[in-house]
Design a protein around this motif. Structure first.
Motif, short mmCIF file in Angstrom:
data_model
loop_
_atom_site.label_atom_id
_atom_site.label_comp_id
_atom_site.label_asym_id
_atom_site.label_seq_id
_atom_site.Cartn_x
_atom_site.Cartn_y
_atom_site.Cartn_z
N SER A 35 0.82 -1.20 0.00
CA SER A 35 0.00 0.00 0.00
C SER A 35 0.86 1.26 0.00
O SER A 35 2.03 1.23 0.40
CB SER A 35 -0.89 0.05 1.25
N VAL A 37 0.51 4.98 1.74
CA VAL A 37 -0.20 5.72 2.78
C VAL A 37 0.44 7.10 2.87
O VAL A 37 1.66 7.21 2.85
CB VAL A 37 -0.09 5.01 4.15
N GLN A 39 0.59 11.14 4.71
CA GLN A 39 0.34 11.85 5.96
C GLN A 39 0.61 13.33 5.73
O GLN A 39 1.76 13.74 5.54
CB GLN A 39 1.21 11.31 7.08
N LYS A 43 -1.35 15.85 10.48
CA LYS A 43 -2.56 15.03 10.36
C LYS A 43 -2.23 13.56 10.57
O LYS A 43 -1.06 13.16 10.62
CB LYS A 43 -3.19 15.21 8.98
N GLY A 44 -3.29 12.76 10.68
CA GLY A 44 -3.11 11.32 10.76
C GLY A 44 -2.85 10.72 9.40
O GLY A 44 -3.05 11.36 8.37
N PRO A 45 -2.40 9.47 9.36
CA PRO A 45 -2.16 8.81 8.08
C PRO A 45 -3.47 8.65 7.30
O PRO A 45 -4.55 8.56 7.89
CB PRO A 45 -1.60 7.44 8.48
N TRP A 47 -4.78 6.24 4.03
CA TRP A 47 -4.51 5.22 3.02
C TRP A 47 -4.85 5.77 1.64
O TRP A 47 -5.89 6.40 1.45
CB TRP A 47 -5.33 3.97 3.33
N TYR A 95 4.27 7.28 2.24
CA TYR A 95 4.94 6.07 2.71
C TYR A 95 4.48 4.87 1.88
O TYR A 95 3.29 4.77 1.55
CB TYR A 95 4.57 5.77 4.15
N HIS A 107 -3.28 -5.24 8.26
CA HIS A 107 -2.48 -4.23 8.94
C HIS A 107 -1.18 -4.05 8.17
O HIS A 107 -0.89 -4.81 7.24
CB HIS A 107 -2.22 -4.59 10.40
N PHE A 108 -0.42 -3.05 8.55
CA PHE A 108 0.80 -2.68 7.84
C PHE A 108 1.99 -2.92 8.78
O PHE A 108 2.15 -2.19 9.76
CB PHE A 108 0.74 -1.21 7.41
N TRP A 111 6.97 -0.08 7.26
CA TRP A 111 6.79 1.18 6.55
C TRP A 111 8.16 1.70 6.12
O TRP A 111 9.16 1.49 6.80
CB TRP A 111 6.15 2.22 7.47
N GLY A 112 8.18 2.40 4.99
CA GLY A 112 9.40 3.09 4.61
C GLY A 112 9.55 4.37 5.43
O GLY A 112 8.72 4.68 6.30
N GLN A 113 10.60 5.12 5.12
CA GLN A 113 10.85 6.36 5.86
C GLN A 113 10.06 7.54 5.29
O GLN A 113 9.96 8.59 5.92
CB GLN A 113 12.35 6.70 5.85
#
Lengths: 121, 111
Positions: A35, A37, A39, A43-45, A47, A95, A107-108, A111-113
């Motif tokens: 996925s 995602v 941000q 704010k929140g992430p 998708w 991300y 779920h994830f 995650w990348g940076q």
């Protein structure tokens, strides 16, 4: 060690296009759905998009449907997000994230940076 | 406005217990989709903290625990430590939106 490394972000004018890349290592990419995602600042992430392990199924959030295209190259262990008709609302850190499906819940787990996309004149 | 509602902030003294709530609806948490929790330290990517309502990935201390009931879920941090200062997000799936959804996040402060 599982690693995800995004690239391709930057400053882009409204209406422009950009392609993000995510290089995967430490696991076999073909075995996992992935996925994107994002941000926005403070704010929140959110998708954005997902793609099946084989790449034959893709999914998009309503906010990007028709403007973003997700793809993958399992031989090169790469994930991509092509973004077009960008607006200020697309400004965010993007991300890539590995999906884990348990039952019918996802779920994830990695995650990348992240790579920052700024849409501004 | 996020589909999953979290309190903007919670705080506690070192060693105390804090609880973060995540309230959804019948189209997400109440539709029997699991709730997952992520910890985001300043300037870093979110990190998986709890999956499947109450399971911890390897390496996550057992001070972190999760639960789910009806259309809500909770994350409990027991024995609060200064390194727990971070933003915490819940995540589930919404069958009406056909999308993975996140809460807006809760900032945890250690007094």
């Amino acid at each position: 060690e599982v690693q995800l490394l995004e690239s391709g972000g930057g400053l882009i004018q409204p209406g422009g296009s950009l392609r993000l890349s995510c290089a995967a290592s430490g696991f076999s990419l073909r075995n996992y759905a992935m996925s994107w995602v994002r941000q926005a600042p403070g704010k929140g992430p959110e998708w954005v998009s997902a793609i099946s392990g084989s790449g034959d199924r893709t999914y998009y959030a309503d906010s990007v449907q028709g403007r973003f295209t997700v793809s993958r190259d399992n031989y090169m262990n790469m994930l991509y997000l092509r973004m077009s008709s960008l607006s200020a609302e697309d400004t965010a850190v993007y991300y890539c994230a590995r999906e884990i499906l348990v039952g019918y819940s996802t779920h994830f787990d990695y995650w990348g940076q992240g790579t920052l996309v700024i849409v501004s004149p | 406005q996020s589909v999953l509602t979290q309190p903007p902030s919670v705080s506690g003294a070192p060693g105390q217990r804090v609880t973060i709530s995540c309230t959804g609806s019948s189209s997400n948490i109440g539709a029997d989709y699991d709730v997952h929790w992520y910890q985001q330290l300043p300037g870093t990517a979110p990190k998986l903290l709890i999956y499947g309502n109450n399971d911890r990935p390897s390496g996550v201390p057992d001070r972190f625990s999760g639960s789910k009931s009806g259309t809500s879920a909770s994350l409990v941090i027991s024995g609060l430590r200064t390194e727990d200062e971070a933003d915490y997000y819940c995540q589930s799936y919404d069958r009406t939106l056909t999308a993975h959804v996140f809460g807006a996040g809760t900032e945890v402060a250690v007094l």
